[in-house]
Design a protein around this motif. Sequence first.
Motif, PDB file in Angstrom:
ATOM      1  N   PRO A 144       0.762  -1.544   0.256  1.00 26.23           N
ATOM      2  CA  PRO A 144      -0.309  -0.076  -0.176  1.00 26.23           C
ATOM      3  C   PRO A 144       0.527   1.424   0.042  1.00 26.23           C
ATOM      4  N   PRO A 145       0.405   2.533  -0.992  1.00 24.92           N
ATOM      5  CA  PRO A 145       1.424   3.713  -0.510  1.00 24.92           C
ATOM      6  C   PRO A 145       1.543   4.627   0.504  1.00 24.92           C
ATOM      7  N   PHE A 146       0.751   4.033   1.347  1.00 23.48           N
ATOM      8  CA  PHE A 146       0.453   4.825   3.030  1.00 23.48           C
ATOM      9  C   PHE A 146       1.897   3.920   3.210  1.00 23.48           C
ATOM     10  N   LEU A 147       2.370   3.086   3.129  1.00 22.17           N
ATOM     11  CA  LEU A 147       3.351   2.499   3.878  1.00 22.17           C
ATOM     12  C   LEU A 147       4.657   2.199   2.691  1.00 22.17           C
ATOM     13  N   LEU A 148       4.350   2.201   1.702  1.00 23.04           N
ATOM     14  CA  LEU A 148       6.236   1.372   0.611  1.00 23.04           C
ATOM     15  C   LEU A 148       5.645   3.253  -0.180  1.00 23.04           C
ATOM     16  N   PRO A 149       6.536   4.373   0.677  1.00 17.51           N
ATOM     17  CA  PRO A 149       6.940   5.663  -0.132  1.00 17.51           C
ATOM     18  C   PRO A 149       7.136   5.538  -1.978  1.00 17.51           C
ATOM     19  N   VAL A 150       7.432   5.031  -2.205  1.00 19.02           N
ATOM     20  CA  VAL A 150       7.285   5.558  -3.786  1.00 19.02           C
ATOM     21  C   VAL A 150       6.682   5.104  -4.845  1.00 19.02           C
ATOM     22  N   ILE A 151       6.480   6.120  -5.398  1.00 19.89           N
ATOM     23  CA  ILE A 151       5.873   5.901  -6.514  1.00 19.89           C
ATOM     24  C   ILE A 151       6.840   6.306  -7.799  1.00 19.89           C
ATOM     25  N   GLU A 152       5.794   5.596  -9.063  1.00 22.22           N
ATOM     26  CA  GLU A 152       7.152   5.761  -9.943  1.00 22.22           C
ATOM     27  C   GLU A 152       6.665   6.514 -11.630  1.00 22.22           C
ATOM     28  N   LEU A 153       7.031   7.813 -11.015  1.00 22.39           N
ATOM     29  CA  LEU A 153       6.105   9.284 -12.440  1.00 22.39           C
ATOM     30  C   LEU A 153       6.361   8.569 -13.394  1.00 22.39           C
ATOM     31  N   VAL A 163       3.404  19.223 -15.589  1.00 17.22           N
ATOM     32  CA  VAL A 163       2.942  18.925 -15.405  1.00 17.22           C
ATOM     33  C   VAL A 163       3.663  17.658 -14.514  1.00 17.22           C
ATOM     34  N   VAL A 164       5.109  17.451 -14.755  1.00 20.41           N
ATOM     35  CA  VAL A 164       5.580  16.376 -14.210  1.00 20.41           C
ATOM     36  C   VAL A 164       6.488  17.093 -12.989  1.00 20.41           C
ATOM     37  N   ALA A 165       6.810  17.992 -12.948  1.00 20.61           N
ATOM     38  CA  ALA A 165       7.265  18.864 -12.038  1.00 20.61           C
ATOM     39  C   ALA A 165       6.029  19.083 -10.930  1.00 20.61           C
ATOM     40  N   ALA A 166       5.285  19.038 -11.570  1.00 19.00           N
ATOM     41  CA  ALA A 166       3.937  19.545 -10.195  1.00 19.00           C
ATOM     42  C   ALA A 166       3.680  18.147  -9.937  1.00 19.00           C
ATOM     43  N   ALA A 167       3.618  17.476 -10.565  1.00 18.28           N
ATOM     44  CA  ALA A 167       2.744  16.197  -9.855  1.00 18.28           C
ATOM     45  C   ALA A 167       4.288  15.530  -8.743  1.00 18.28           C
ATOM     46  N   HIS A 168       5.281  15.474  -9.240  1.00 17.34           N
ATOM     47  CA  HIS A 168       6.987  15.656  -8.259  1.00 17.34           C
ATOM     48  C   HIS A 168       6.071  16.155  -6.264  1.00 17.34           C
ATOM     49  N   ARG A 169       6.002  17.499  -6.865  1.00 19.75           N
ATOM     50  CA  ARG A 169       6.289  18.195  -5.678  1.00 19.75           C
ATOM     51  C   ARG A 169       4.832  17.922  -5.174  1.00 19.75           C
ATOM     52  N   ILE A 170       3.345  17.250  -5.326  1.00 18.56           N
ATOM     53  CA  ILE A 170       2.393  16.965  -4.582  1.00 18.56           C
ATOM     54  C   ILE A 170       2.574  15.544  -4.012  1.00 18.56           C
ATOM     55  N   TYR A 171       3.312  15.022  -4.680  1.00 19.06           N
ATOM     56  CA  TYR A 171       3.513  12.949  -4.165  1.00 19.06           C
ATOM     57  C   TYR A 171       4.998  13.460  -3.271  1.00 19.06           C
ATOM     58  N   ALA A 172       6.013  14.350  -3.657  1.00 14.81           N
ATOM     59  CA  ALA A 172       6.651  14.221  -2.412  1.00 14.81           C
ATOM     60  C   ALA A 172       6.521  15.547  -1.170  1.00 14.81           C
ATOM     61  N   GLY A 173       5.149  16.099  -1.747  1.00 16.88           N
ATOM     62  CA  GLY A 173       4.817  16.715  -0.612  1.00 16.88           C
ATOM     63  C   GLY A 173       4.092  16.486   0.608  1.00 16.88           C
ATOM     64  N   ALA A 174       3.053  15.101  -0.055  1.00 24.72           N
ATOM     65  CA  ALA A 174       2.750  14.293   0.863  1.00 24.72           C
ATOM     66  C   ALA A 174       3.311  13.028   1.485  1.00 24.72           C
ATOM     67  N   GLY A 175       4.693  13.126   1.464  1.00 19.35           N
ATOM     68  CA  GLY A 175       5.811  11.790   1.837  1.00 19.35           C
ATOM     69  C   GLY A 175       5.937  10.753   1.132  1.00 19.35           C
ATOM     70  N   MET A 176       5.992  10.889  -0.283  1.00 13.82           N
ATOM     71  CA  MET A 176       5.926   9.877  -0.836  1.00 13.82           C
ATOM     72  C   MET A 176       7.545   9.845  -2.050  1.00 13.82           C
ATOM     73  N   SER A 177       8.029   9.321  -1.693  1.00 17.35           N
ATOM     74  CA  SER A 177       9.775   9.064  -2.926  1.00 17.35           C
ATOM     75  C   SER A 177       9.077   9.036  -4.040  1.00 17.35           C
ATOM     76  N   PRO A 178       8.894  10.414  -5.203  1.00 13.54           N
ATOM     77  CA  PRO A 178       8.770   9.366  -6.328  1.00 13.54           C
ATOM     78  C   PRO A 178       9.730   9.812  -7.383  1.00 13.54           C
ATOM     79  N   VAL A 179      10.311   8.898  -8.107  1.00 12.92           N
ATOM     80  CA  VAL A 179      11.508   8.741  -9.217  1.00 12.92           C
ATOM     81  C   VAL A 179      10.323   8.458 -10.417  1.00 12.92           C
ATOM     82  N   THR A 180      11.402   9.244 -11.410  1.00 12.51           N
ATOM     83  CA  THR A 180      10.930   9.655 -13.104  1.00 12.51           C
ATOM     84  C   THR A 180      11.230   8.163 -14.022  1.00 12.51           C
ATOM     85  N   VAL A 181      10.326   7.964 -14.594  1.00 13.28           N
ATOM     86  CA  VAL A 181      11.186   6.939 -15.199  1.00 13.28           C
ATOM     87  C   VAL A 181      11.005   7.935 -17.340  1.00 13.28           C
ATOM     88  N   ALA A 182      13.035   7.853 -16.874  1.00 14.48           N
ATOM     89  CA  ALA A 182      12.905   8.618 -18.557  1.00 14.48           C
ATOM     90  C   ALA A 182      12.469   8.337 -20.018  1.00 14.48           C
TER      91      ALA A 182
END
Length: 312
Positions: A144-153, A163-182
């Motif tokens: 579950p994402p409330f216990l596994l912080p990684v989120i792949e954008l 849009v990617v930058a805005a998403a990154h800010r929102i997820y990071a602000g929610a305590g998640m660990s965003p990575v971006t798939v290149a």
Amino acid sequence: MSERKIAVVGGGSIGVAFALVFARAGHPVAVFEPESGRREAITAELTAKLQSLAEAGLLEGTGEAIAARVRLEADLPAAVAGAALVQECVPERLEIKQQLFAELGEATGPDTVLASSSSAIPASQTGEGLAAADRILVAHPGNPPFLLPVIELAPSPVTRPAVVAAAHRIYAGAGMSPVTVAREVEGFLFNRLQGAVLREAYALVRDGVATVEDIDTVMRDGLGRRWAFMGPFETADLNTRGGIASHAQKMGPAYERMGVERGQHDPWTPGLVTEVERQRRALLPLEQWEDRVAWRDRQLQRVAAALRPDDA
Ligand SMILES: NC(=O)C1=CN([C@@H]2O[C@H](COP(=O)(O)OP(=O)(O)OC[C@H]3O[C@@H](n4cnc5c(N)ncnc54)[C@H](O)[C@@H]3O)[C@@H](O)[C@H]2O)C=CC1
Ligand SMILES: O=C(O)[C@@H](O)C(=O)[C@H](O)[C@@H](O)CO
């Protein structure tokens, strides 16, 4: 804490989990779930998860205050109106997602991020032909994402960088660990890595090499403990004196033979090893290797203590 509204569309396993993630971060959350039985279960499921997190000391604030930020909306337009981000959490079927994103494109403004939780379907397929395609991306969590912080954008080739930058800010602000798939690939990173392990695990059972239980034991009592706080590259780097270049020299041929046995010939060429070594040495200079190995063992001690049976 953020006051920006988040909409969650689909109130199943991941939808409820995401509602918790965003409400915990202070967002007002609107959930749209069309199936009445599911809708009626959401509040109780959310409350139970919050209570469990609180009992584990993993919740800042009260579960009641967090749950109060989540409201169920009776229709989609009301749920997504004014949302900074919409988290799509509907079934993993392309036609359902395509239909929904067409509706979302019509029901939301040009600055609303449209994020799909999809496990493998690229955004370029989900948003194909839509005017809103430039604000659609995949934001795939572990469960579950409330216990596994990684989120792949995983943006499509037409997703706007803003849009990617805005998403990154929102997820990071929610305590998640965003990575971006290149580069857009089916299954992104998480499920490609998980799939590599599952494919080998299934083949080992198929070939009578090991039982399901024993393979899970190797993961649970071995690989999984190290991977609880290190990735595969750091694990290999710390396994071998001399670092990952030495590991590749020692183990590369064997891993290449194992791959050929499975019809996958992807040798670790000298150029590839040089690049991996370059990236690892930028993260950990070799002179810090001993200290990092000692850190690894301290981490494994913590994991062992945390997993020790309660009656031990
Ligand atoms: N369950 C998991 O471990 C993970 C799932 N995902 C992905 O998240 C997405 C959702 O998965 P789950 O939550 O497991 O599915 P689920 O089946 O538990 O929930 C899906 C929900 O969407 C609702 N729904 C169906 N059509 C809808 C529509 N047109 N509009 C709004 N809601 C609709 C259903 O009533 C259901 O409650 C899938 O794409 C899945 O691949 C991603 C990571 C982990
Ligand atoms: O394993 C996970 O948590 C995610 O990567 C997934 O996408 C789900 O397991 C998926 O494979 C099943 O819904």
